[in-house]
Write a protein that holds these residues in place. Structure first.
Motif, PDB file in Angstrom:
ATOM      1  N   PRO A 123     -35.743  36.608 126.378  1.00 28.99           N
ATOM      2  CA  PRO A 123     -37.178  36.287 126.360  1.00 28.99           C
ATOM      3  C   PRO A 123     -37.818  36.490 124.983  1.00 28.99           C
ATOM      4  CG  PRO A 123     -36.781  38.285 127.641  1.00 28.99           C
ATOM      5  CD  PRO A 123     -35.452  37.709 127.297  1.00 28.99           C
ATOM      6  N   ILE A 124     -37.324  37.458 124.229  1.00 29.50           N
ATOM      7  CA  ILE A 124     -37.874  37.703 122.891  1.00 29.50           C
ATOM      8  C   ILE A 124     -37.538  36.537 121.965  1.00 29.50           C
ATOM      9  CG2 ILE A 124     -37.724  39.185 120.845  1.00 29.50           C
ATOM     10  CD1 ILE A 124     -37.228  41.545 122.824  1.00 29.50           C
ATOM     11  N   VAL A 125     -36.285  36.104 121.990  1.00 30.47           N
ATOM     12  CA  VAL A 125     -35.863  34.986 121.138  1.00 30.47           C
ATOM     13  C   VAL A 125     -36.592  33.714 121.543  1.00 30.47           C
ATOM     14  CG1 VAL A 125     -33.911  33.525 120.490  1.00 30.47           C
ATOM     15  CG2 VAL A 125     -33.635  36.016 120.569  1.00 30.47           C
ATOM     16  N   GLN A 126     -36.711  33.445 122.842  1.00 25.85           N
ATOM     17  CA  GLN A 126     -37.445  32.256 123.295  1.00 25.85           C
ATOM     18  C   GLN A 126     -38.879  32.269 122.778  1.00 25.85           C
ATOM     19  OE1 GLN A 126     -36.859  32.563 127.554  1.00 25.85           O
ATOM     20  NE2 GLN A 126     -35.518  30.760 127.534  1.00 25.85           N
ATOM     21  N   THR A 127     -39.538  33.387 122.931  1.00 26.65           N
ATOM     22  CA  THR A 127     -40.940  33.501 122.492  1.00 26.65           C
ATOM     23  C   THR A 127     -41.055  33.312 120.984  1.00 26.65           C
ATOM     24  OG1 THR A 127     -41.470  34.969 124.328  1.00 26.65           O
ATOM     25  CG2 THR A 127     -42.942  35.029 122.418  1.00 26.65           C
ATOM     26  N   GLU A 128     -40.204  33.982 120.229  1.00 23.93           N
ATOM     27  CA  GLU A 128     -40.285  33.884 118.766  1.00 23.93           C
ATOM     28  C   GLU A 128     -39.953  32.480 118.274  1.00 23.93           C
ATOM     29  OE1 GLU A 128     -41.607  36.193 116.653  1.00 23.93           O
ATOM     30  OE2 GLU A 128     -42.098  37.112 118.573  1.00 23.93           O
ATOM     31  N   PHE A 129     -38.961  31.836 118.874  1.00 28.12           N
ATOM     32  CA  PHE A 129     -38.616  30.496 118.421  1.00 28.12           C
ATOM     33  C   PHE A 129     -39.682  29.489 118.840  1.00 28.12           C
ATOM     34  CE2 PHE A 129     -35.924  26.913 117.242  1.00 28.12           C
ATOM     35  CZ  PHE A 129     -35.405  27.411 116.057  1.00 28.12           C
ATOM     36  N   GLN A 130     -40.299  29.684 120.005  1.00 30.91           N
ATOM     37  CA  GLN A 130     -41.409  28.810 120.396  1.00 30.91           C
ATOM     38  C   GLN A 130     -42.569  28.953 119.415  1.00 30.91           C
ATOM     39  OE1 GLN A 130     -42.223  29.632 124.553  1.00 30.91           O
ATOM     40  NE2 GLN A 130     -41.194  27.730 125.126  1.00 30.91           N
ATOM     41  N   LYS A 131     -42.791  30.152 118.916  1.00 28.38           N
ATOM     42  CA  LYS A 131     -43.839  30.352 117.902  1.00 28.38           C
ATOM     43  C   LYS A 131     -43.531  29.524 116.657  1.00 28.38           C
ATOM     44  CE  LYS A 131     -45.245  35.053 119.128  1.00 28.38           C
ATOM     45  NZ  LYS A 131     -45.225  36.463 118.683  1.00 28.38           N
ATOM     46  N   LEU A 132     -42.270  29.508 116.239  1.00 30.65           N
ATOM     47  CA  LEU A 132     -41.884  28.692 115.070  1.00 30.65           C
ATOM     48  C   LEU A 132     -42.106  27.211 115.335  1.00 30.65           C
ATOM     49  CD1 LEU A 132     -38.544  30.367 113.897  1.00 30.65           C
ATOM     50  CD2 LEU A 132     -40.812  30.600 112.881  1.00 30.65           C
ATOM     51  N   LEU A 133     -41.693  26.743 116.511  1.00 29.57           N
ATOM     52  CA  LEU A 133     -41.851  25.324 116.849  1.00 29.57           C
ATOM     53  C   LEU A 133     -43.333  24.942 116.905  1.00 29.57           C
ATOM     54  CD1 LEU A 133     -39.137  24.958 119.666  1.00 29.57           C
ATOM     55  CD2 LEU A 133     -38.903  24.443 117.219  1.00 29.57           C
ATOM     56  N   ASN A 134     -44.137  25.796 117.515  1.00 28.19           N
ATOM     57  CA  ASN A 134     -45.580  25.537 117.581  1.00 28.19           C
ATOM     58  C   ASN A 134     -46.213  25.585 116.197  1.00 28.19           C
ATOM     59  OD1 ASN A 134     -46.452  25.018 120.366  1.00 28.19           O
ATOM     60  ND2 ASN A 134     -45.540  27.009 120.775  1.00 28.19           N
ATOM     61  N   SER A 135     -45.765  26.493 115.348  1.00 28.31           N
ATOM     62  CA  SER A 135     -46.283  26.565 113.975  1.00 28.31           C
ATOM     63  C   SER A 135     -45.958  25.292 113.203  1.00 28.31           C
ATOM     64  CB  SER A 135     -45.713  27.774 113.241  1.00 28.31           C
ATOM     65  OG  SER A 135     -46.245  28.951 113.760  1.00 28.31           O
ATOM     66  N   TYR A 136     -44.785  24.738 113.436  1.00 29.10           N
ATOM     67  CA  TYR A 136     -44.401  23.469 112.802  1.00 29.10           C
ATOM     68  C   TYR A 136     -45.434  22.393 113.138  1.00 29.10           C
ATOM     69  CZ  TYR A 136     -41.353  19.358 111.925  1.00 29.10           C
ATOM     70  OH  TYR A 136     -40.813  18.166 111.499  1.00 29.10           O
ATOM     71  N   PHE A 137     -45.742  22.245 114.413  1.00 24.73           N
ATOM     72  CA  PHE A 137     -46.745  21.265 114.826  1.00 24.73           C
ATOM     73  C   PHE A 137     -48.106  21.588 114.205  1.00 24.73           C
ATOM     74  CE2 PHE A 137     -50.064  19.737 117.691  1.00 24.73           C
ATOM     75  CZ  PHE A 137     -49.723  18.395 117.801  1.00 24.73           C
ATOM     76  N   ASP A 138     -48.532  22.845 114.312  1.00 28.55           N
ATOM     77  CA  ASP A 138     -49.836  23.252 113.784  1.00 28.55           C
ATOM     78  C   ASP A 138     -49.934  23.028 112.276  1.00 28.55           C
ATOM     79  OD1 ASP A 138     -50.576  24.002 116.354  1.00 28.55           O
ATOM     80  OD2 ASP A 138     -50.110  26.122 116.026  1.00 28.55           O
ATOM     81  N   ASN A 139     -48.841  23.255 111.547  1.00 27.36           N
ATOM     82  CA  ASN A 139     -48.852  23.047 110.094  1.00 27.36           C
ATOM     83  C   ASN A 139     -48.999  21.575 109.734  1.00 27.36           C
ATOM     84  OD1 ASN A 139     -48.558  25.794 109.699  1.00 27.36           O
ATOM     85  ND2 ASN A 139     -46.356  25.694 109.329  1.00 27.36           N
ATOM     86  N   VAL A 140     -48.371  20.692 110.498  1.00 29.67           N
ATOM     87  CA  VAL A 140     -48.532  19.251 110.246  1.00 29.67           C
ATOM     88  C   VAL A 140     -49.966  18.834 110.565  1.00 29.67           C
ATOM     89  CG1 VAL A 140     -47.796  16.925 110.928  1.00 29.67           C
ATOM     90  CG2 VAL A 140     -46.081  18.711 110.514  1.00 29.67           C
TER      91      VAL A 140
END
Length: 156
Positions: A131-148
């Motif tokens: 669950p920790i890895v899922q949450t942290e990697f989802q944060k990265l994926l969401n940040s990618y979208f937010d940065n674009v």
């Protein structure tokens, strides 16, 4: 022992930007990769294949560096940018699609990503780590979208 951790995101937002300029940017993975957090390097392998290497993540004792190779495909008429992970190339499989739908004065920007990470962890850590890895990697994926999106809004 190797554990397989899956995660995904699906996001969309209306942005005020030029569809052709945004499409042109997203069709250059090595350049657009700057929007993805924690990228160490992106190496072009030819034929629209790219090797992605992320910065190490985790604790001092259990660090993991995500690496994968993806094949990119572009459809200018549909304004889509797709990538799929190539099998047996690294320790992750990350695939996705950017879809750009032009509107009269904006673009409907949509992103869908599916990720599967392979981590070597002791059995006792797997239940806690997933669950920790899922949450942290989802944060990265969401940040990618937010940065674009932030880039588009800054250009407007």
């Amino acid at each position: 022992m190797t554990v397989k951790i899956k995660t995904s995101i699906k996001r969309a937002k209306q942005v005020n930007t030029d569809v052709d300029a945004l499409y042109s940017l997203l069709t250059k993975p090595a350049e657009a990769g700057r929007f993805f957090p924690r990228v160490d390097k992106i190496t072009a392998l030819g034929d629209e294949r790219f090797h992605w290497t992320m910065e190490p993540m985790g604790t001092q004792k259990y660090q993991h560096r995500v690496e994968y190779v993806s094949q990119w495909e572009y459809d200018e008429a549909q304004k889509t940018v797709r990538w799929r992970a190539l099998p047996d190339q690294g320790n992750a499989s990350i695939s996705g699609v950017w879809q750009l739908e032009p509107k009269p004065s904006s673009v409907n920007l949509a992103l869908e990503i599916r990720a599967e990470l392979l981590l070597d962890l002791p059995r006792w850590m797997q239940i806690v780590a997933e669950p920790i890895v899922q949450t942290e990697f989802q944060k990265l994926l969401n940040s990618y979208f937010d940065n674009v999106v932030a880039f588009c809004q800054a250009k407007a």
